[in-house]
Design a protein around this motif. Structure first.
Motif, PDB file in Angstrom:
ATOM      1  N   VAL B   4       0.562  -0.874  -0.193  1.00 37.72           N
ATOM      2  CA  VAL B   4      -0.161  -0.602  -0.161  1.00 37.72           C
ATOM      3  C   VAL B   4       0.853   1.095   0.627  1.00 37.72           C
ATOM      4  O   VAL B   4       1.651   1.215   0.726  1.00 37.72           O
ATOM      5  CB  VAL B   4      -1.085  -0.184   1.566  1.00 37.72           C
ATOM      6  N   PHE B   7       0.724   8.531   1.492  1.00 41.77           N
ATOM      7  CA  PHE B   7       0.578   9.504   1.085  1.00 41.77           C
ATOM      8  C   PHE B   7       0.750  10.305   1.566  1.00 41.77           C
ATOM      9  O   PHE B   7       0.785  10.097   3.252  1.00 41.77           O
ATOM     10  CB  PHE B   7      -1.132   9.019  -0.049  1.00 41.77           C
ATOM     11  N   TYR B  12      -7.467  10.004  -3.651  1.00 42.88           N
ATOM     12  CA  TYR B  12      -9.023   8.870  -3.760  1.00 42.88           C
ATOM     13  C   TYR B  12      -8.256   7.266  -3.154  1.00 42.88           C
ATOM     14  O   TYR B  12      -7.636   6.962  -2.852  1.00 42.88           O
ATOM     15  CB  TYR B  12      -9.423   8.565  -5.270  1.00 42.88           C
ATOM     16  N   PRO B  13      -9.465   7.303  -2.201  1.00 40.08           N
ATOM     17  CA  PRO B  13      -9.063   5.729  -1.815  1.00 40.08           C
ATOM     18  C   PRO B  13      -8.114   4.318  -2.356  1.00 40.08           C
ATOM     19  O   PRO B  13      -6.995   4.097  -2.055  1.00 40.08           O
ATOM     20  CB  PRO B  13     -10.682   5.317  -0.732  1.00 40.08           C
ATOM     21  N   ASN B  14      -8.661   4.232  -3.489  1.00 40.82           N
ATOM     22  CA  ASN B  14      -8.203   3.364  -4.458  1.00 40.82           C
ATOM     23  C   ASN B  14      -6.768   3.859  -4.983  1.00 40.82           C
ATOM     24  O   ASN B  14      -6.348   2.659  -5.680  1.00 40.82           O
ATOM     25  CB  ASN B  14      -8.954   2.886  -5.443  1.00 40.82           C
ATOM     26  N   GLU B  15      -6.604   4.928  -4.651  1.00 42.23           N
ATOM     27  CA  GLU B  15      -5.482   5.501  -5.591  1.00 42.23           C
ATOM     28  C   GLU B  15      -4.040   4.667  -4.957  1.00 42.23           C
ATOM     29  O   GLU B  15      -2.737   4.458  -5.228  1.00 42.23           O
ATOM     30  CB  GLU B  15      -5.094   6.661  -5.146  1.00 42.23           C
ATOM     31  N   THR B  16      -3.793   4.420  -3.042  1.00 39.33           N
ATOM     32  CA  THR B  16      -3.277   3.496  -2.764  1.00 39.33           C
ATOM     33  C   THR B  16      -2.841   2.268  -3.087  1.00 39.33           C
ATOM     34  O   THR B  16      -1.480   2.129  -2.608  1.00 39.33           O
ATOM     35  CB  THR B  16      -3.763   4.064  -1.454  1.00 39.33           C
ATOM     36  N   ILE B  17      -3.731   1.276  -4.249  1.00 43.58           N
ATOM     37  CA  ILE B  17      -2.836   0.831  -4.684  1.00 43.58           C
ATOM     38  C   ILE B  17      -2.349   1.792  -5.865  1.00 43.58           C
ATOM     39  O   ILE B  17      -3.460   1.514  -6.742  1.00 43.58           O
ATOM     40  CB  ILE B  17      -3.711  -0.290  -4.759  1.00 43.58           C
ATOM     41  N   PRO B  19      -1.170   1.004  -9.662  1.00 46.63           N
ATOM     42  CA  PRO B  19      -1.665   0.312 -10.547  1.00 46.63           C
ATOM     43  C   PRO B  19      -0.453  -0.470 -11.454  1.00 46.63           C
ATOM     44  O   PRO B  19      -0.266  -1.327 -11.578  1.00 46.63           O
ATOM     45  CB  PRO B  19      -3.027   1.112 -11.765  1.00 46.63           C
ATOM     46  N   GLN B 336       2.102   8.215 -11.319  1.00 47.14           N
ATOM     47  CA  GLN B 336       1.148   7.173 -10.267  1.00 47.14           C
ATOM     48  C   GLN B 336       1.263   7.881  -8.984  1.00 47.14           C
ATOM     49  O   GLN B 336       0.349   7.782  -7.968  1.00 47.14           O
ATOM     50  CB  GLN B 336       1.122   6.146 -10.826  1.00 47.14           C
ATOM     51  N   LYS B 340      -5.081  11.830  -8.919  1.00 42.94           N
ATOM     52  CA  LYS B 340      -5.514  12.361  -9.332  1.00 42.94           C
ATOM     53  C   LYS B 340      -6.769  13.831  -9.143  1.00 42.94           C
ATOM     54  O   LYS B 340      -7.930  14.616  -9.780  1.00 42.94           O
ATOM     55  CB  LYS B 340      -6.829  11.411 -10.132  1.00 42.94           C
ATOM     56  N   THR B 341      -6.842  13.708  -7.710  1.00 46.57           N
ATOM     57  CA  THR B 341      -7.577  14.576  -6.629  1.00 46.57           C
ATOM     58  C   THR B 341      -6.841  15.485  -6.819  1.00 46.57           C
ATOM     59  O   THR B 341      -7.383  17.217  -6.975  1.00 46.57           O
ATOM     60  CB  THR B 341      -7.445  13.950  -5.305  1.00 46.57           C
TER      61      THR B 341
END
Lengths: 277, 389
Positions: B4, B7, B12-17, B19, B336, B340-341
């Protein structure tokens, strides 16, 4: 009968008459076969849906969020995790809620979500959702919550980039993923400007909100809408002028997130703010 | 299990993984080397520049060795590598990724054919001059055809020219397309740039030239043969020229981003001044680009020759290889790490072991050169400029 209904009926009538005339014209010029194929294609589309008593060509789903009503109770987040069996940690969400707080004298909001480490510490678990009370000694000039989820865009960038077509937009306007077809390249996760897509490492596939497709095709509401105690979240069929979402869009000046992306989101918001991204 | 990312600010919560990890850094790096090495071979095989003759065949083998490993980081990265064939069986044509399999397959076939034609006469001779297993091997490699008559050689040459001419747009198309994968992704401001494919292309060319300089000098030392000064100088000049162009393009891209100052630029500025400062401004731009440009410029201006030139050229080549690897890292990982926020920054947590880790990436960086060693042993590419190829 309301004015809108009359309008719709008139439009349908004109449409049907037009189609009938066009059909006659085509038939007259020897194009009967062609017209029949069109009908057949439509029928095939309708019949291609696995549930027999649901015609996906007859619905156009959309979602509304009145952020002015959200109290940040996070029941929606919990319901979504349970209903959809979403990975139970703080890094996988199909829906989440953001808290925006303007302190007195500040130009920009302080933003966090329930996935923030401080909030997790407050709840004591990654699978219990709560906003801590970090601003209790501060002077707050404005604060609000913004629920987020997949926007089920009309022009979804995630669908555009999928190399195998594992993710697609349904006839009734829902962006879904075929988990048996996804190759796990994560290009869609990159392409979503909203951070709405997640990757399930254990299964090697991307995942996202489905607006509880398994529920809405049976006439139920998505789980998050069902449990929302304040009516912040509304859902419905745009083809039905009296559906909650149609009413919501008609009665409010709605906005969408990041319209400049060109993705044409189908989640409509009331109560956005300049700092919401 | 993926690490993980930590940050700051809001993400955004999903961004902590994150890609795309280190394997997706290696992937464009390897593809770039393929395109760059092919460029070097084309200097001689297509453009007929005689001074590149000593490295032309080595360049071709290098391009092939690396190309055969290009799909590896992608396959290792996929959640379901066993389904990867679906992108060729049922390609989704609006996806920039869908064409990868076709482009890569086409280019690999082209490369194999070109290598076959270039080494055909040599292999026929080797088959005739060897016995036993070696003879069977080389006969199989020549597809049991031993016609090296002047007429057959003319046909070989014709095919070679056609393949090389088709090869140039293919190699560069493959790489420019990878730049497009990033440049067309509108969700990330750090990537979304029309210049991205061009920058990827030029950095590919410089990385390939730099690699061939290193390989040429190292193999010459190992073989204890004299380094052809004209060849090394030619490569150095090509590197110098293309590098200047690349640096200017990269500078312009960054200037564009800052000057336009669109929403989200604040977090980008915070990023480049903070976590990215060392690996972007100091290492990538300073040491990786400006220093070799200056060094090579100085050598050209002073007319440096001999051992000093070799040392200067090697230093520049190594710096450029580092520059391009850092450029790939700073683009792929950098993009990455900016949320994106537009309100937060992440830190990519590279693991040491695991299928997407420092070790797996290192193995994939080394493996093509082991293959190259084998290919060079089987098909010696060495020619003097005086010999006919």
């Amino acid at each position: 009968m309301t004015k809108d209904k009359k309008k719709t009926e008139r439009r349908e009538f004109l449409c049907a008459t037009g189609k009938a005339l066009a059909g006659l014209g085509v038939a007259a010029t020897g194009g009967t076969l062609l017209a029949r194929e069109d009908d057949a294609a439509l029928a095939a589309k309708a019949a291609s849906f696995p549930t027999k008593d649901y015609d996906w060509t007859k619905h156009r789903w959309a979602y509304g969020i009145d952020a002015t009503k959200c109290i940040g109770c996070l029941r929606c987040v919990e319901a979504c995790k349970v209903e959809n069996d979403v990975v139970g940690d703080a890094n996988h969400f199909r829906t989440w809620v953001e808290r925006y707080v303007y302190l007195e004298g500040e130009d920009h909001a302080l933003v966090d979500s329930h996935a923030d480490p401080q909030n997790i510490a407050a709840s004591g678990s990654e699978s219990e959702y709560r906003f801590d009370n970090r601003y209790k000694d501060k002077k707050v000039s404005k604060a609000f919550f913004i629920p987020k989820l997949c926007n089920h865009c009309a022009h979804p960038a995630c669908v555009q980039v999928c190399p195998v077509g594992a993710t697609f937009r349904t006839e009734d306007g829902v962006v879904l993923i075929d988990h048996d077809y996804c190759i796990g390249c994560r290009y869609c996760v990159q392409a979503c400007p909203y951070g709405a897509r997640l990757f399930i490492e254990e299964e090697g596939v991307s995942d996202k909100c489905t607006w509880c497709y398994h529920r809405i095709t049976k006439g139920l509401m998505p789980a998050c809408v069902e449990v929302c105690p304040t009516g912040t979240r509304v859902f419905g069929d745009l083809n039905d002028a009296s559906s909650p979402v149609s009413e919501f869009i008609k009665n409010n000046q709605v906005q969408v997130l990041k319209p400049e992306s060109g993705n044409a989101p189908m989640c409509f918001y009331v109560g956005l703010d300049k700092d919401v991204s | 299990m993926t690490e993980v990312a930590s940050f700051t600010g809001y993400v955004y919560p999903n961004e902590t993984i994150i890609p795309w990890g280190v394997l997706i850094v290696i992937y464009p790096y390897l593809t770039g080397l393929v395109a760059g090495a092919f460029t070097v071979s084309s200097f001689y095989h297509v453009f007929g520049m005689q001074q590149f003759k000593p490295v032309a065949r080595l360049a071709l083998l290098t391009s092939l060795s690396v190309m055969l490993f290009v799909p590896a980081p992608l396959l290792l990265h996929l959640g379901h590598p066993e389904r990867s064939y679906l992108s060729m069986v049922t390609p989704h044509l609006t996806s920039a990724f869908a064409m990868f399999g076709f482009f890569a397959a086409f280019y690999t076939i082209l490369l194999v054919l070109e290598v076959w034609f270039v080494f055909r006469a040599d292999n026929v001779a080797r088959a005739q001059n060897s016995t036993g297993l070696a003879r069977s091997f080389y006969r199989a490699v020549t597809l049991w055809s031993d016609d090296v008559s002047p007429r057959a050689r003319v046909i070989d040459a014709k095919w070679l020219l056609i393949l090389a001419i088709v090869g140039i747009p293919s190699a560069h198309g493959l790489h420019g397309y990878i730049g497009f994968v990033y440049g067309s992704l509108k969700a990330r401001q750090w990537w979304e740039s029309d210049l991205m494919p061009v920058i990827f292309l030029f950095s590919a060319i410089v990385s390939g030239i730099a690699l061939l300089m290193v390989l040429y000098v190292v193999t010459s030392k190992l073989r204890r043969v004299r380094i052809d000064f004209a060849c090394l100088k030619g490569l150095t000049l090509a590197l110098w020229g293309f590098l200047m162009f690349t640096v200017i393009l990269e500078g312009l891209e960054f200037a564009n981003l800052v000057y336009k100052g669109k929403e989200g630029v604040d977090i980008i500025m915070e990023y480049v001044q903070g976590p990215l400062f060392w690996r972007y401004f100091v290492l990538q731009f300073g040491f990786g680009a400006l220093l070799p440009v200056a060094l090579m410029g100085l050598m050209v201006a002073l007319g440096t020759r001999g051992r000093l030139f070799v040392a200067g050229a090697m230093t520049s080549a190594f710096l450029v290889l580092m520059n391009v690897l850092l450029m790939r890292w700073n683009v792929v990982i950098g993009g990455q790490e900016i949320s994106k926020t537009g309100k937060g920054l992440l830190t990519y947590p590279m693991t040491l072991f695991g299928h997407e880790s420092f070790v797996s990436a290192s193995i994939l960086m080394i493996a093509p050169f082991l293959l190259l060693w084998l290919l060079v042993r089987l098909f010696p590419p060495w020619v003097d400029r005086s010999e006919s190829a």
